[in-house]
Design an enzyme around this catalytic site. Sequence first.
Site, mmCIF file in Angstrom:
data_model
loop_
_atom_site.group_PDB
_atom_site.id
_atom_site.type_symbol
_atom_site.label_atom_id
_atom_site.label_comp_id
_atom_site.label_asym_id
_atom_site.label_seq_id
_atom_site.Cartn_x
_atom_site.Cartn_y
_atom_site.Cartn_z
ATOM 1 N N SER A 17 19.197 6.764 -19.107
ATOM 2 C CA SER A 17 18.275 7.282 -20.120
ATOM 3 C C SER A 17 16.983 7.694 -19.437
ATOM 4 O O SER A 17 16.665 7.192 -18.339
ATOM 5 C CB SER A 17 17.968 6.175 -21.136
ATOM 6 N N TYR A 75 16.054 -2.548 -24.425
ATOM 7 C CA TYR A 75 16.783 -1.316 -24.068
ATOM 8 C C TYR A 75 16.241 -0.717 -22.768
ATOM 9 O O TYR A 75 16.997 -0.382 -21.843
ATOM 10 C CB TYR A 75 16.648 -0.320 -25.226
HETATM 11 C C1 BGC Z 1 17.483 6.463 -26.759
HETATM 12 C C2 BGC Z 1 17.094 7.292 -27.977
HETATM 13 C C3 BGC Z 1 15.786 8.013 -27.740
HETATM 14 C C4 BGC Z 1 15.788 8.745 -26.409
HETATM 15 C C5 BGC Z 1 14.441 9.358 -26.077
HETATM 16 C C6 BGC Z 1 17.471 7.353 -25.550
HETATM 17 O O1 BGC Z 1 17.888 6.663 -24.409
HETATM 18 O O2 BGC Z 1 18.759 5.880 -26.961
HETATM 19 O O3 BGC Z 1 16.999 6.457 -29.114
HETATM 20 O O4 BGC Z 1 15.572 8.953 -28.790
HETATM 21 O O5 BGC Z 1 16.158 7.861 -25.368
HETATM 22 O O6 BGC Z 1 13.371 8.485 -26.319
#
Ligand code: BGC
Length: 272
Positions: free
Chosen positions: A157, A170
């Site tokens: 991410s 996360y």
């Molecule tokens: C998350 C999303 C978020 C995006 C940008 C991703 O890794 O799961 O919820 O919108 O990152 O912030």
Amino acid sequence: MNTQPSPQRLAGQNAMVTGANSGIGAGIARELAAAGANVVVNYVVQPETAESICEDINKLGAGKAIAIQADVSSESDVQALFAEAIKQFGTLDIVCSNAGLQRDAHLVDMTLDQWNKVIGVNLTGAFLVAREAAREFTRRGMRDVSCALGKIIFTSSVHQEIPWGGHCNYATTKGGIMQLMESIAQELAPHRIRVNSVCPGAIETAINRNAWDTASAATALKKLIPYGRIGVPADIAKVAAWLASDESDYICGASIYVDGGMTLYPGFATGG
Ligand code: BGC
């Protein structure tokens, strides 16, 4: 010169995508199959969505798809998932560790369950899946379908780089995936196993629905995206399929941000 990638550039290869019955994972499974790979569509709940993705893929007549249930945070489930995939397809050449979830809360409100659930699926799951992939690639040895012994692709991410208040569990897992990916890329490259990450920004899926499904939310979100549009699963899937192919054969240990410029810190275009 023909610069078009061959539509069947993954022909003869077998792939697994974890968390493939929705969102980005489903997009990756479809793209790999369209490029000719047979694909294991892993899911943990909602078998009917996994089966319907397999049906769609099997109708196209390129790679074949099968659905296999497993919770990636469970060691025995992951071992059973690989055993079944190898039984059905013979071996695996491409493993996409994609399964991930959010359980958002501010630090003072975050429960240990919320913390452990996200670490378990996103980070421990990535470790377990990558370990079984590397074991299978090295057990089986080179095949004549690819220059590499095998390819591992993580769905990370932008939050492996961008801190994210209200989502520390996360963001911690994605920062962890970055070090996991780079450490095992270094370890496995001499075995001709390529390990890389694709790092999505804001992609329209169920995980972040409340960030894009009203006009005001979408407008606020687009302020974080210099390119001015919210991504779709195919944006990520095309990069994952390229990372799985020999066209990216010299790429080892890379994080490829696919984010419309979100990691360019757009606030600094006018501030700072
Ligand atoms: C998350 C999303 C978020 C995006 C940008 C991703 O890794 O799961 O919820 O919108 O990152 O912030």
